[in-house]
Design a protein around this motif. Structure first.
Motif, PDB file in Angstrom:
ATOM      1  N   GLY A 439       0.795  -1.220   0.000  1.00  0.00           N
ATOM      2  CA  GLY A 439       0.000   0.000   0.000  1.00  0.00           C
ATOM      3  C   GLY A 439       0.828   1.270   0.000  1.00  0.00           C
ATOM      4  O   GLY A 439       0.276   2.376  -0.041  1.00  0.00           O
ATOM      5  N   GLY A 440       2.148   1.136   0.057  1.00  0.00           N
ATOM      6  CA  GLY A 440       3.014   2.307  -0.003  1.00  0.00           C
ATOM      7  C   GLY A 440       3.153   3.061   1.305  1.00  0.00           C
ATOM      8  O   GLY A 440       3.657   4.189   1.319  1.00  0.00           O
ATOM      9  N   LEU A 441       2.744   2.458   2.413  1.00  0.00           N
ATOM     10  CA  LEU A 441       2.815   3.146   3.701  1.00  0.00           C
ATOM     11  C   LEU A 441       4.214   3.038   4.284  1.00  0.00           C
ATOM     12  O   LEU A 441       4.778   1.943   4.389  1.00  0.00           O
ATOM     13  N   GLY A 442       4.772   4.173   4.683  1.00  0.00           N
ATOM     14  CA  GLY A 442       6.077   4.198   5.324  1.00  0.00           C
ATOM     15  C   GLY A 442       5.930   4.181   6.831  1.00  0.00           C
ATOM     16  O   GLY A 442       5.057   3.505   7.375  1.00  0.00           O
ATOM     17  N   GLN A 443       6.775   4.953   7.509  1.00  0.00           N
ATOM     18  CA  GLN A 443       6.659   5.069   8.963  1.00  0.00           C
ATOM     19  C   GLN A 443       5.607   6.142   9.249  1.00  0.00           C
ATOM     20  O   GLN A 443       5.903   7.321   9.430  1.00  0.00           O
ATOM     21  N   THR A 444       4.367   5.682   9.306  1.00  0.00           N
ATOM     22  CA  THR A 444       3.206   6.568   9.240  1.00  0.00           C
ATOM     23  C   THR A 444       3.046   7.487  10.436  1.00  0.00           C
ATOM     24  O   THR A 444       2.420   8.542  10.321  1.00  0.00           O
ATOM     25  N   ASP A 445       3.570   7.111  11.603  1.00  0.00           N
ATOM     26  CA  ASP A 445       3.351   7.936  12.790  1.00  0.00           C
ATOM     27  C   ASP A 445       4.547   8.805  13.166  1.00  0.00           C
ATOM     28  O   ASP A 445       4.557   9.433  14.228  1.00  0.00           O
ATOM     29  N   VAL A 446       5.558   8.868  12.299  1.00  0.00           N
ATOM     30  CA  VAL A 446       6.724   9.711  12.593  1.00  0.00           C
ATOM     31  C   VAL A 446       6.319  11.179  12.712  1.00  0.00           C
ATOM     32  O   VAL A 446       6.906  11.938  13.502  1.00  0.00           O
ATOM     33  N   GLY A 447       5.293  11.585  11.958  1.00  0.00           N
ATOM     34  CA  GLY A 447       4.824  12.958  12.069  1.00  0.00           C
ATOM     35  C   GLY A 447       4.400  13.320  13.472  1.00  0.00           C
ATOM     36  O   GLY A 447       4.475  14.490  13.878  1.00  0.00           O
ATOM     37  N   GLY A 448       3.967  12.333  14.248  1.00  0.00           N
ATOM     38  CA  GLY A 448       3.557  12.595  15.623  1.00  0.00           C
ATOM     39  C   GLY A 448       4.724  12.932  16.524  1.00  0.00           C
ATOM     40  O   GLY A 448       4.698  13.913  17.263  1.00  0.00           O
ATOM     41  N   ILE A 449       5.790  12.116  16.476  1.00  0.00           N
ATOM     42  CA  ILE A 449       6.941  12.407  17.332  1.00  0.00           C
ATOM     43  C   ILE A 449       7.660  13.663  16.835  1.00  0.00           C
ATOM     44  O   ILE A 449       8.180  14.458  17.624  1.00  0.00           O
ATOM     45  N   TYR A 450       7.660  13.860  15.520  1.00  0.00           N
ATOM     46  CA  TYR A 450       8.246  15.090  14.969  1.00  0.00           C
ATOM     47  C   TYR A 450       7.507  16.309  15.519  1.00  0.00           C
ATOM     48  O   TYR A 450       8.136  17.292  15.942  1.00  0.00           O
ATOM     49  N   ALA A 451       6.183  16.245  15.553  1.00  0.00           N
ATOM     50  CA  ALA A 451       5.401  17.373  16.077  1.00  0.00           C
ATOM     51  C   ALA A 451       5.737  17.619  17.537  1.00  0.00           C
ATOM     52  O   ALA A 451       5.843  18.777  17.971  1.00  0.00           O
ATOM     53  N   PHE A 452       5.929  16.561  18.309  1.00  0.00           N
ATOM     54  CA  PHE A 452       6.256  16.758  19.719  1.00  0.00           C
ATOM     55  C   PHE A 452       7.618  17.429  19.868  1.00  0.00           C
ATOM     56  O   PHE A 452       7.797  18.316  20.712  1.00  0.00           O
TER      57      PHE A 452
END
Length: 746
Positions: A439-452
């Motif tokens: 499905g082409g999904l990478g590390q989908t939740d990295v945006g969360g830790i990046y935001a923190f």
């Protein structure tokens, strides 16, 4: 008994493929050939219990809005007798069914509340040793005419691996609503043990045949022969069904609905005990072993660095900073200087690349067997998160490194459009591994830790560009639904970032997005206590798999999620959804018990793997470092290795769950976070707990060294006294309301 259903002309089968079981159900309902046994009402749900040709059904309908057919007892070959018997306390209906396979008892319980919950539990006493080569699924959506082939809907989430047995779906045509089906595997442990099976991916299905597919031995010319023994009563089925009126809404509405339905079901479960463990003693042992054990550290460039695993692997910035931040917390909590903490901090700059202006994973002298330029997307930001924690705590060395690294982190985020691959080259952002699946999904939740991390930068600098970065990263996550979780702790930090953004911006979209993170997190939780194999020696309830598809629970993700959820709950305060507050608090409560069993000295020797993954060293039971991996299906623990960076757990749990107050002869343990605490008198402590309504928190007064425990009075805000449930010369334990205002005096 009367017959159920109304005879109608057959309609064309829908174009989707269907099984014989769907066709049989459709025909029985069309022909009206089922025999009615009983009727019940649960709010606006009309429940008809009826005997079909191969089992007992609960037909759950909403007038004019379709319904559900739930097979609550399997009777292949038919039955001889079905009769109602006297219900026990708390039961709505009890039925005994005599069938070819044996005597079965079916119990229905109805739970009112904000969301209605139907529970069906079935036991069987086999007439002879009973092999189970196949039994069909149990749940079928129905249209207004009771046709399972014409109902239209969507399965939003189904069981992953050995996690909770959930199937979450929407029945949109007709507009029945949203449904969460839950199979309580805890009650089925004996069934799994006797048959040698595990419920791996057992709940889910393809529309319209959903629910629980009872696990069977692997098919082969000579399959294993492990029957249910004749004459022994075994629970074979324990399903809970929660229903919400609404089926529409975007992903945030669906996430909050999932959490509400899950909370409604959770409140009806028989929960395992959460035992007290002395995390202070564990922390002191781990600190000693970190400092003294030669397997724990190595010297490079004149500085001291941690091995990631026992006497194995190269120094690593994530490992170094995870333990360093936890040690700093412990140093502050004890009020005593920890020389090792300062020593480990001195070598941090060697991870910094002045040309790229970022921290690297490895030191410059890493061996040729490693790609020094390869970085997993999350690995760039997690060391920065712990640098930020240290910087906000006043560590100037950490703050300088944090400030010098932050712009590269932003550059990477913008390069990937806030949608990160699995792995890339840190030198030029060329992608090594794009996605985790087709499905082409990478590390989908990295945006969360990046935001923190961006919010930490904003707190340090008051520079609004960091706030804008956090907003952009969270907004880029829209549309991920239950695929948001890639790695458990990253998902938890994402929820914490959303909560912090909501508090800053007062934008409800960020609060709603936090629920998307949490729905994906709890979708990956083992909502049952396994007793399969070696799992009988440890706890796994509410454990979350390390990765979205990982076969094991990991200590690092466990305690890092715990730390993130502390932030989430304290930032959320009283405005947080009650069901969400309960689920997050319960995760943290059980983490304090479950995590103890990652330490090899807490397990029997036979439960620990003798061989570890290549290059990951060995397991030394004498060292107070946890294994990385525990398995819900009871495989040997520690197959991956004994992770030294996991020992940060002891310091995190000790500093969050144990509370010291000046001039008291005891230390207070609580398995829920203290949101507010004050000292209204010299011998009185008052505090507010932040757990779920109707849940229980454990308080333990632990005697301080060379002190004697006093006579203690524990009372609620209303003045109701709480009696201790356990008491000796070293500890006094109480059970109190998890959301209560508690007063403690002596």
């Amino acid at each position: 008994m009367t017959r159920t259903g109304t005879a109608t002309k057959p309609r064309p089968i829908a174009e989707v493929p269907v099984s014989p079981q769907v066709l049989m159900l459709r025909e029985e309902l069309r022909a009206g050939s089922m025999k009615r046994v009983a009727t019940l009402d649960l709010r606006d749900l009309a429940i008809e219990v009826a005997a079909g040709s191969d089992g007992l059904w609960a037909l759950v309908r909403r007038e004019g809005r379709g319904g559900l057919a739930l097979r609550i007892a399997q009777a292949p070959g038919g039955y001889d007798d079905v009769r109602k018997v006297a219900a026990h306390e708390g039961e709505a209906l009890r039925i005994e069914l005599a069938s070819l396979i044996g005597a079965q008892t079916v119990v229905l319980r109805l739970h009112e509340g904000e969301l209605p919950v139907l529970r069906a539990t079935t036991t069987v006493v086999p007439a002879s040793d009973l092999l189970i080569p196949f039994l069909p699924r149990d749940l079928y959506p129905l249209d207004r005419d009771d046709d399972p082939t014409a109902a239209e809907g969507t399965v939003e989430a189904a069981q992953r691996g050995l996690n909770g047995g959930v199937c979450y779906f929407r029945l949109r045509q007709p507009e029945f609503g949203s449904v969460l089906y839950f199979q309580n595997f805890t009650a089925l442990n004996r069934r799994f043990e006797l048959t040698g099976t595990t419920p791996d991916g057992a709940v889910g299905g393809e529309w319209p045949e959903l629910g629980y597919l009872p696990p069977t031995p692997p098919q082969s010319p000579q399959p294993p022969i492990k029957p249910l023994p004749a004459g022994e009563e075994v629970t074979v089925y324990d399903a809970l069904l929660a229903v919400h009126d609404d089926a529409d809404g975007d992903e945030t509405a669906m996430a909050q609905r999932y959490l509400s339905l899950l909370a409604a079901i959770y409140r009806r479960l028989e929960l395992p005990e959460a035992d007290f463990h002395d995390w202070i003693a564990r922390a002191d042992r781990s600190l000693r072993d970190l400092d003294k054990a030669p397997e724990a550290t190595v010297r490079q460039y004149g500085f001291r660095y941690l091995h990631p695993y026992t006497a194995a692997e190269y120094p690593d910035s994530m490992v170094q900073l995870s333990v360093l931040a936890a040690l700093r917390d412990y140093e502050a909590w004890t009020g005593k200087e920890i020389p090792l903490q300062a020593e480990l901090g001195k070598g941090l700059r060697k991870f910094y690349d002045p040309k790229l202006k970022t921290l690297r994973r490895y030191l410059p002298n890493v061996g040729d067997d490693k790609d020094a330029d390869a970085v997993d997307s999350w690995y760039l930001y997690h060391p920065m998160l712990n640098l930020g924690r240290l910087a906000l705590d006043g560590d100037k060395r950490a703050e300088r490194l944090f400030r010098e690294s932050i712009d590269y982190g932003i550059k990477a985020a913008r390069h990937f459009g806030y949608k990160w691959p699995i792995q890339y080259k840190v030198t030029d952002f060329s992608v090594i591994t794009e996605s985790r699946n087709e499905g082409g999904l990478g590390q989908t939740d990295v945006g969360g830790i990046y935001a923190f991390v961006m919010l930490q930068a904003f707190e340090l600098t008051d520079d609004k560009r960091f706030l804008d970065e956090a907003r952009a990263a969270i907004r880029a996550l829209k549309g991920m639904r239950f695929e948001l979780n890639y790695q458990a702790n990253l998902t938890a930090w994402g929820a914490a970032a959303c909560m912090r953004l909501w508090r800053i911006d007062d934008d409800p979209a960020f609060l709603a997005q936090s629920y998307v993170f949490l729905a994906s997190f709890f979708h990956n939780a083992a909502l049952w206590e396994s007793e399969i194999g070696h799992a009988k020696h440890y706890k796994n309830f509410l454990g979350v798999t390390a990765l979205h598809d990982a076969p094991y629970m990991a200590m690092y993700e466990c305690f890092d999620s715990f730390a993130a959820f502390e932030r989430y709950l304290k930032d959320g305060g009283p405005d947080l959804d009650a069901g969400v507050r309960m689920l997050v608090s319960e995760y943290c409560r059980y983490a304090l018990d479950r995590a103890w069993y990652y330490f090899p000295d807490a397990l029997p020797p036979e439960a620990v793997a003798k061989k570890q993954r290549e290059n990951n060293g060995h397991i030394d039971r004498k060292l107070s470092f946890p294994v990385e991996d525990l398995y819900v299906d009871g495989q040997e623990a520690g197959q991956v290795g004994q992770e030294i960076y996991g020992c940060g757990s002891a310091f995190v749990f000790a500093t969050r769950a144990f509370h010291r107050f000046r001039d008291t002869p005891f230390t207070l343990f609580c398995d829920h976070f203290l949101l507010v605490a004050d000292r209204p008198g010299a011998r009185t402590i008052s505090f507010q707990l932040g757990g779920g309504e109707g849940c229980t928190a454990t308080l333990v007064l632990v005697r301080n060294a060379r002190m004697k425990l006093p006579n203690v009075t524990v009372a609620s805000v209303g003045g109701d006294r709480v009696r201790p449930h356990q008491e000796d010369k070293d500890r006094i334990a109480f059970r109190v309301p998890a959301d209560g205002r508690i007063s403690l005096s002596w």
